[in-house]
Each structure stands twice: as C-alpha cells, then as structure tokens.
Design an enzyme around this catalytic site. Structure first.
Site, PDB file in Angstrom:
ATOM      1  N   GLU A  17      41.537  45.369  44.902  1.00 18.63           N
ATOM      2  CA  GLU A  17      40.291  46.133  45.021  1.00 18.63           C
ATOM      3  C   GLU A  17      39.609  45.937  46.367  1.00 18.63           C
ATOM      4  O   GLU A  17      39.309  44.811  46.778  1.00 18.63           O
ATOM      5  CB  GLU A  17      39.323  45.756  43.901  1.00 18.63           C
ATOM      6  CG  GLU A  17      38.021  46.559  43.931  1.00 18.63           C
ATOM      7  CD  GLU A  17      37.118  46.276  42.735  1.00 18.63           C
ATOM      8  OE1 GLU A  17      35.996  46.805  42.718  1.00 18.63           O
ATOM      9  OE2 GLU A  17      37.526  45.521  41.834  1.00 18.63           O
ATOM     10  N   LYS A  57      37.451  49.914  37.730  1.00 16.94           N
ATOM     11  CA  LYS A  57      36.979  49.640  36.372  1.00 16.94           C
ATOM     12  C   LYS A  57      37.869  50.413  35.422  1.00 16.94           C
ATOM     13  O   LYS A  57      37.946  51.646  35.503  1.00 16.94           O
ATOM     14  CB  LYS A  57      35.509  50.059  36.176  1.00 16.94           C
ATOM     15  CG  LYS A  57      34.509  48.978  36.530  1.00 16.94           C
ATOM     16  CD  LYS A  57      34.701  47.763  35.647  1.00 16.94           C
ATOM     17  CE  LYS A  57      33.947  46.554  36.192  1.00 16.94           C
ATOM     18  NZ  LYS A  57      34.440  45.312  35.569  1.00 16.94           N
TER      19      LYS A  57
END
Length: 524
Positions: A313, A330
């Site tokens: 990420e 997410k």
C-alpha cells in the site's frame, strides 16, 4: 477482475541523459558531472553491467549496522530499488513523541555527541528543507535523488504521556537516515546507477573515492559466491498474540457498539503478534520478499532496530511538480491455488457491500486529508474499487490524486494525512481515540509509513503493513482490519490471521532462535 499491480510506485526510472553514452566507458574515464539539486549537488554514474540488488546488498551492506534497501520486489520487471549505508558523516534523526523531542546524531562517528531539541519530526524536516518551489517544467518521474529515508511510526499520532516512557527496547517513533550516497537499480532498463551528493564541509574527493570503490566492489562481485545464510532453527519459536480469538471477538463487538452509537463509521482494529528470539534482519527479509514480493518492500536497519516490509500500500507520493497521490487499500480476500476458486474470491471481494463501503469511507477520508493541502478543486478520485492481487491476498484499492497548493511542501502533505485513514477508520480523530482505548497497547511503527523524502521535494511513502519490526526483545507484527456494522467476527479474525501468516512463516524459516541475541549488528 483481479490484476497484478504493475504501477511502479517506488519504481520510477532513473533518468540522466548525460549518462546514456557512458555505460560502456571504464569508470575512471567517466566525467562526473555535478547537477544542481536544491542544496545537494548530485553526481550520477551508470555502471556498465546489471547486478541484482539482493546480491549487491549482501556484498556492500550485509554487516552494516545502518543500511537501507527500498525494494521494488524480487524478480521485479519494473520499478527501481535503492540501496544505501551510513558512512562516517551520515546523520540519523530519531524522535520520541512522548517526550516531544528530536535527536540528531552521527551514528558512525562516536566522537560526535547527539543533539536533542524540543519539537516534532515535521518541524525538524522543515528546518532542513529550506525554501522549495514547485517548478512547472520539472520532470515528474525522477525517483529518489538522495535525501531522508526512514519510518514514521503510528506513535507520532497517538503519543503516550512522557511519564509513561517507552517499553524496554522499543524503537523510536520516527527514525530517518540522511542518504547522500545510494545505488539505484532500474529493473525495467536493467541499469545500475551510483548516486552521490557532496554535503557541506565534505571534501569532493571523498565522494569520488566512494564512487570508484563502490563501482569496483560491484564489478568484482559478479563471480563471487553469495554468503551462506543460516538454516531454519530446530528449536520451536513461541508466537504470542496480544489478543486471542475470544478477546479479539469481544473487541470487534465493542467496535460495532461504538459504530451503532454513532461514534464512528469504521474502526481499523489491530492486534499484535510477538516472537521472542534472536533474528538476523537480512535473513528474515530474504525469506519475506521471496514469499511476499511487493512493489513497496523494504529493509531499514538502524542500529538495534530494523523494519522489514512487504507493504502493498502506497501511503503518499509527492512529485517535484507537486502532484499528490494516495492509494488506500480496504477490502481483503485470501488467494486460492485453484484458479477457479481464486477468481471467485476476487469477484466476491469486488461485489461485497461491506468491503466496498469500507473502501469508500476511507477514500472520502483521504479526499478530505489531501484537500487540506491541495490546490482548490484539484482533488480527484482517479481509480475506484479496483481489485489487485498479491501472492497471498486479493485487495480492493482506490486512488486519490491532487495538486499541492502553492507555498506548501511534501512535508505539509505528510503531516496533513498522517496517520493514513486506512489504518484508523472514520471519522479519524474519533476512531483513533476509540482504538487507543480498546487495543491494549501501542502500535509502535506498525500502521505508520516508511520510505523517502527527497532533497528535491519528492516523497514516496508506503504503509507499514505486512511488516516485521525487529528489536532487542525479538520480532513484532501488526495485523488488523476495518470493522463496520456489517462485519462478521469470525471473518475479521481470519483476515488478521491471513495477513500475519506469511510474516510468521518468514521468521520461522529465517534460522533465528529463541535465545537472546549476542554479537554486533544483530537485531533481535
């Protein structure tokens, strides 16, 4: 449909037109051209051969107590990896958020006493940066051109009281090494480039000596054997979870009660795994990158502590022209060895109301965070709810971009967005307060960010997730997930186990043992 991430992120090409004709020239005849770059004149020398960064790190920095490896991934076909180690004049800055102090030292020069001052890491970095402007004609893909490399721990955002003190052996809340000599490995072009800057008071021949000696060592190593690494320990390692499954289920219930009460929309609840023992950072990292290659991997070894990451990420990137980007993750599903099942899991992730809502909440939060430092009207969601596939998990990823407002810098952007909303929940302030009361301990470096802040204003920071922190007590791993009103406790618990599994396996396979560490350079 799932995609294998192809964006280079920490994989920006090393560009230097002046070097294109020098790759076949012996190093001693290469004219070293100084290029103005803020206050650090940059010298770049392309070597005539390719070398794998893993082998180069072994040869140059395996025994260095202060070394960095920003890793585009094992067998990467794109991106740039960067290696560096501290020398006698290198500066290291560490932070105690509890005490509100910043300490600057020269770790390879014991004769120079550390200097501690009151302030934040952002205050310090602004004082170091001086004045910068966003040049409209500046290249937007220059990558790392020397500067600060290190981590910003989650503890910067939620410091305890000064009287509490840090747990014994805890790493600093932030630690950054000023890198003025580095090696860049462009995986797409298959080139190796030495980067060096002359800092104030340093003799020019010191830089040239480093360029020559480094090139010589890299040139000699092609036929040299890679040093042997320890085999996995026969002694079992004890893996401890801060909260067992029953306790974690209670915490999920507590989160959902706070959500039902209107105190938050989403809470990123985390757990900690600890493994006591003696571990070699490079050995553990080699195991980690082999099993979990990532475009934002990294090994940062700063004395008694090391951060080893297979992060997928991107927290924040800032280009020389002020382009801001964040790519929150997410939504998670495990991978399957069966292709049909694997495809079904990816499709299930994309169709999940719960996962989509979780991602959208964080996208909205990150739009707000970037909006605090962005030019009016420049914030945009350029990619929404895309499935990216990694060795162990499918992830739901979105991209938010903006343009930095005039007069502001990448440091302002980091401060505005830190910590990342993907690791707090929403609303951010309320979520952080709730989680601090529930989690039962500090997150430390986990859920923070790591990477570089270039001398030219560039920033490239990854999230500290899928990461191992090594210190005097052993290894620690953070793992967690976003809790919403639709969360199913059993599924949330399993997600934390999936995320931690590869990290625990890397530790177990590293050859480390449960005995306390002995010897120089070992991080345990």
């Amino acid at each position: 449909m799932p995609t294998t991430p192809s964006h280079p992120d920490r994989g920006l090409p090393v560009r230097s037109e002046a070097l294109q004709d020098l790759r076949s020239v012996p190093l001693r005849s290469v004219p070293l051209r100084s290029v103005p770059l803020c206050s650090v004149p940059l010298r770049s020398v392309a070597l005539p051969h390719w070398l794998d960064p893993a082998e180069a790190f072994d040869r140059l920095f395996a025994e260095s107590p202060y070394a960095i490896w920003l890793d585009a991934g094992a067998d990467a076909r794109s991106g740039v990896s960067y290696l560096a180690g501290a020398h006698h004049g290198s500066r290291l800055v560490t932070v105690s958020a509890r005490a509100g102090t910043v300490t600057c030292s020269r770790p390879m020069d014991p004769a120079t006493a550390p200097v501690t001052s009151v302030g934040t890491i952002f205050d310090f970095l602004r004082s170091e940066q001086g004045s910068t402007t966003q040049a409209a004609d500046a290249p937007d893909d220059v990558g790392f051109r020397l500067g600060w490399v290190g981590w910003f721990g989650y503890g910067l955002a939620r410091p305890g009281r000064a009287s509490d003190g840090l747990p014994d052996g805890a790493p600093p809340d932030a630690a950054l090494l000023f890198v003025d000599r580095a090696i860049a490995f462009d995986h797409a072009a298959h080139t190796v480039t030495l980067l060096a800057g002359s800092t104030t008071g340093e003799a020019g021949n010191d830089v040239e000596d480093w360029l020559l000696s480094t090139a010589r060592r890299l040139g000699e190593q092609a036929a040299a054997p890679t040093p042997a690494r320890p085999q996995a320990s026969a002694e079992p390692l004890e893996v401890r979870w801060r909260h067992d499954e029953t306790q974690y289920a209670r915490l999920i219930d507590a989160c959902q009660r706070r959500i039902a009460a209107g105190d938050a929309y989403q809470l990123c609840l985390t757990n900690e795994v600890t493994v006591a023992g003696s571990f070699d950072p490079l050995t553990v990292y080699r195991q980690l990158r082999a099993g979990s290659p990532s475009h934002h991997g990294g090994l940062l070894r700063f004395g008694a502590h090391a951060l080893l990451s297979a992060s997928p990420e991107e927290f924040l990137s800032v280009s020389p022209r002020g382009r801001l980007r964040t790519r929150p993750i997410k939504g998670t599903r495990p991978r399957s060895a069966d292709s049909a099942t694997d495809r079904m899991l990816a499709e299930e992730l994309l169709a999940s109301d719960k996962e989509r809502a979780e991602n959208l909440m964080i996208v909205d939060l990150m739009r707000n965070d970037l909006g605090r430092v962005a030019a009016l009207g420049s914030v945009a969601v350029t990619s929404l709810l895309q499935v990216e596939s990694y060795p162990h998990v499918h992830q739901l990823v979105s991209t938010v971009e903006a343009r930095l407002a005039p007069g502001l810098t990448g440091i302002d952007a980091i401060e505005a967005a830190f910590p990342a909303g993907s690791m707090t929940g929403a609303p951010k302030a309320s979520a952080m307060a709730i989680l601090a009361a529930l989690e039962g301990g500090d997150r430390g470096i986990y859920a923070g960010a790591f990477g570089y802040l270039g001398s030219d204003g560039t920033v490239d920071l990854a999230m500290v997730i899928r990461s191992i922190v090594l210190g005097p007590a052993g290894a620690s791993i953070g793992t967690g997930g976003g809790i919403t009103a639709l969360s199913v406790p059993a599924e949330e618990i399993e997600e934390t186990r999936i995320k931690a599994r590869a990290l625990i396996s890397a530790i177990r396979a590293s050859g480390g043992g449960p005995a306390p560490a002995r010897g120089r350079g070992l991080v345990t």
